[in-house]
Scaffold this motif. Sequence first.
Motif, mmCIF file in Angstrom:
data_model
loop_
_atom_site.group_PDB
_atom_site.id
_atom_site.type_symbol
_atom_site.label_atom_id
_atom_site.label_comp_id
_atom_site.label_asym_id
_atom_site.label_seq_id
_atom_site.Cartn_x
_atom_site.Cartn_y
_atom_site.Cartn_z
ATOM 1 N N LYS A 49 -5.124 -0.274 -11.408
ATOM 2 C CA LYS A 49 -4.985 0.952 -10.748
ATOM 3 C C LYS A 49 -3.861 1.085 -9.761
ATOM 4 C CE LYS A 49 -8.424 3.618 -8.042
ATOM 5 N NZ LYS A 49 -8.693 4.713 -8.606
ATOM 6 N N GLY A 50 -3.675 2.568 -9.739
ATOM 7 C CA GLY A 50 -2.416 2.725 -8.908
ATOM 8 C C GLY A 50 -2.890 3.036 -7.455
ATOM 9 N N GLY A 51 -1.943 2.775 -6.483
ATOM 10 C CA GLY A 51 -2.107 3.085 -5.034
ATOM 11 C C GLY A 51 -2.743 2.212 -4.517
ATOM 12 N N VAL A 52 -3.197 0.857 -4.867
ATOM 13 C CA VAL A 52 -3.908 0.136 -4.068
ATOM 14 C C VAL A 52 -3.504 -0.894 -3.175
ATOM 15 C CG1 VAL A 52 -5.826 0.187 -5.991
ATOM 16 C CG2 VAL A 52 -4.152 -1.509 -6.164
ATOM 17 N N GLY A 53 -2.003 -0.979 -3.303
ATOM 18 C CA GLY A 53 -1.286 -1.734 -2.345
ATOM 19 C C GLY A 53 -0.601 -2.981 -2.860
ATOM 20 N N LYS A 54 -0.025 -2.559 -4.003
ATOM 21 C CA LYS A 54 1.007 -3.655 -4.833
ATOM 22 C C LYS A 54 2.368 -3.634 -4.100
ATOM 23 C CE LYS A 54 0.640 -1.261 -8.773
ATOM 24 N NZ LYS A 54 -0.611 -0.449 -8.596
ATOM 25 N N THR A 55 2.742 -2.295 -3.864
ATOM 26 C CA THR A 55 4.012 -2.586 -2.950
ATOM 27 C C THR A 55 4.025 -3.024 -1.732
ATOM 28 O OG1 THR A 55 4.721 -0.789 -4.564
ATOM 29 C CG2 THR A 55 6.000 -1.121 -2.541
ATOM 30 N N THR A 56 3.011 -2.775 -0.962
ATOM 31 C CA THR A 56 2.816 -2.994 0.509
ATOM 32 C C THR A 56 2.612 -4.539 0.333
ATOM 33 O OG1 THR A 56 1.503 -0.714 0.857
ATOM 34 C CG2 THR A 56 1.224 -2.612 2.267
ATOM 35 N N SER A 57 1.821 -5.061 -0.428
ATOM 36 C CA SER A 57 1.645 -6.483 -0.544
ATOM 37 C C SER A 57 2.930 -7.049 -0.720
ATOM 38 C CB SER A 57 0.364 -6.748 -1.520
ATOM 39 O OG SER A 57 -0.719 -6.268 -0.748
ATOM 40 N N ILE A 72 -8.035 -8.606 -1.913
ATOM 41 C CA ILE A 72 -8.866 -7.275 -1.744
ATOM 42 C C ILE A 72 -8.408 -6.562 -0.350
ATOM 43 C CG2 ILE A 72 -11.259 -6.430 -1.283
ATOM 44 C CD1 ILE A 72 -12.450 -8.937 -2.301
ATOM 45 N N ASN A 73 -7.807 -5.291 -0.731
ATOM 46 C CA ASN A 73 -6.981 -4.704 0.194
ATOM 47 C C ASN A 73 -7.902 -3.383 0.879
ATOM 48 O OD1 ASN A 73 -4.995 -3.646 1.811
ATOM 49 N ND2 ASN A 73 -3.876 -2.609 0.199
ATOM 50 N N ARG A 74 -7.651 -3.076 1.653
ATOM 51 C CA ARG A 74 -8.255 -1.726 2.466
ATOM 52 C C ARG A 74 -9.661 -2.005 2.859
ATOM 53 N NH1 ARG A 74 -4.854 3.367 0.935
ATOM 54 N NH2 ARG A 74 -5.571 3.819 3.261
ATOM 55 N N ILE A 75 -10.187 -3.161 3.175
ATOM 56 C CA ILE A 75 -11.647 -3.323 3.774
ATOM 57 C C ILE A 75 -11.584 -2.589 5.126
ATOM 58 C CG2 ILE A 75 -13.102 -4.966 4.844
ATOM 59 C CD1 ILE A 75 -13.215 -5.525 1.938
ATOM 60 N N ILE A 102 -7.380 -8.108 3.134
ATOM 61 C CA ILE A 102 -6.640 -7.183 4.153
ATOM 62 C C ILE A 102 -7.438 -5.955 4.576
ATOM 63 C CG2 ILE A 102 -4.248 -5.969 4.375
ATOM 64 C CD1 ILE A 102 -4.028 -8.707 3.514
ATOM 65 N N PRO A 103 -7.335 -5.748 5.882
ATOM 66 C CA PRO A 103 -8.122 -4.653 6.351
ATOM 67 C C PRO A 103 -7.379 -3.367 6.453
ATOM 68 C CG PRO A 103 -7.155 -5.883 8.155
ATOM 69 C CD PRO A 103 -6.872 -6.555 7.111
ATOM 70 N N ASP A 104 -8.374 -2.338 6.378
ATOM 71 C CA ASP A 104 -7.510 -0.996 5.946
ATOM 72 C C ASP A 104 -7.082 -0.670 7.573
ATOM 73 O OD1 ASP A 104 -7.602 1.467 4.175
ATOM 74 O OD2 ASP A 104 -7.961 2.138 6.303
ATOM 75 N N ASP A 105 -5.786 -0.204 7.566
ATOM 76 C CA ASP A 105 -5.182 -0.213 8.856
ATOM 77 C C ASP A 105 -4.231 0.921 8.807
ATOM 78 O OD1 ASP A 105 -4.004 -0.366 11.231
ATOM 79 O OD2 ASP A 105 -3.683 -2.528 11.270
ATOM 80 N N GLU A 106 -4.372 1.938 9.486
ATOM 81 C CA GLU A 106 -3.282 2.793 9.420
ATOM 82 C C GLU A 106 -1.915 2.461 9.912
ATOM 83 O OE1 GLU A 106 -3.703 5.417 13.792
ATOM 84 O OE2 GLU A 106 -4.991 6.019 11.969
#
Lengths: 214, 264
Positions: free
Chosen positions: B11-19, B171-174, B202-206
Amino acid sequence: MIKEAIKIQGTKEGLVIVLEEDVDIELLKEKIVNRIEKSLNFFQGATLTVRVKSLNIKEENLEKLKDFILDKYGIEVQIKNFQEKHIKNVTDDEIFNGLEEGITKFHKGTVRSGQVVKYHGNLVILGDVNPGGLVQAAGNIVVLGTLRGIAHAGFTGNKDAVIVASSLRAMQLRIANVISRSPDKEDANDYPEVAVVKRGKIIVKPLYHLNDLW
Amino acid sequence: MSESIVITSGKGGVGKTTSTANIGTYLAMKGYKVALVDTDIGLRNLDVVMGLENRIVYDIVDVVEGQCRLKQALIKDKRFDGLYLLPAAQTRDKSAVTPEQMQKLISDLKEEFDYILVDCPAGIEQGFKNAIAGADRAIVITTPEVSAVRDADRIIGLLEASDLHDPLLVINRIKMDMVKRGDMMDIEDIIDILAIDLLGVIPDDENIIISSNRGEPIVTDEKSLAGQAYRNLVERLLGNDVPLINLDVGNGFMGRLKRLFKMA
Ligand SMILES: Nc1ncnc2c1ncn2[C@@H]1O[C@H](COP(=O)(O)OP(=O)(O)OP(=O)(O)O)[C@@H](O)[C@H]1O
Ligand SMILES: [Mg+2]
């Protein structure tokens, strides 16, 4: 008359070195270093082409030379085959010379990320150039909107080409083979600016300081 | 010995690049030589997240096409020694590179670097095949949503079919408050379905969004909880035993997490 074993000549490809026979690698290094240091700015971001005429020059010597120049100057060396036509100097019709008056393309619309607009003449963008967008012209580039992407003027080698934008926030500017990148902390101005090459570097000035520039 | 790790998700946009940016940056902070490889040709992002966009002259396509040498295309990070980025091309598409070329590229990078992290594009097509081509290991990113977990499951199957076994799960954006209310997909359920080892949460964090926009990975922020989560994740990747940080979600939840890590 003894033929020179190493001939170094400036052409539109950048510097071309013609090797007549298997020369001593140390001597060759020394000659190239002298030549490069004489005009380092010219070669920044450029490639250096070595054309080999002799058949008995050793492959490994050329590889060593490549590594040496890349490590020392960050200049990429390309080894190519020799052809007579390559050592002639750049002719007028190879470099676009219509900077004052010449063919011009008007591109209507925004150049978005991943798009390329390339033209063998002057280029006017009636719109913005977004980050990731690329505009390339053999001559000048004028962006009537905001230039946020990459602009490459004079890409066939004309260093007198200029880049003008209503708002100049380019990621990178390239003129002929000179490259400059935006500062990491952006302090963009909202008046028209012009980029030119001076003493081998790209400088950006407000468009109303034209007299200092030309 | 060097290792190449692909960071993928389906799935796109789940945090690959960020990670990729955060894991790579922290590995470099710990003194490893790290190359980040962006394989999202046509939709590159990693250069922006790393704050290196204005330095790109050559890219991955130039390298495989022989327009320049690998050394020339590698961009040195502005903060950390030993951290380099090989950017994707923006004006080409995924077919500009083949899996064979990727394999060669990764093996060349292995001569110079301890870790090669490959940022994979979304999807299961050519871009995905390129990204996994030279990988020794895989990290699969998901968010606690049913659709993301479905896609992660599909990806794990495809990785196994390509002989990339035992991928690690992130697991990202908890979202803490959603977990507290019981509205979020449970970590235990996710692991139950995917049945692979959990590398980190990884917590969801703005602040992640703010730091990405600035081109400064959050892992460099000592006070950030999300940064701490990434630092711990890297420690686990290196084989160190680090407990999950308390994401402030109450005892029952933490208790279950701890059991997952067999440390209750
Ligand atoms: N833990 C988080 N908390 C808040 N925002 C996040 C978190 N992780 C990622 N994001 C944000 O989500 C968005 C997508 O993240 P990212 O670009 O890393 O995803 P991706 O998987 O690489 O996407 P793509 O599939 O498009 O390549 C970005 O805006 C990012 O800042
Ligand atoms: Mg991405």
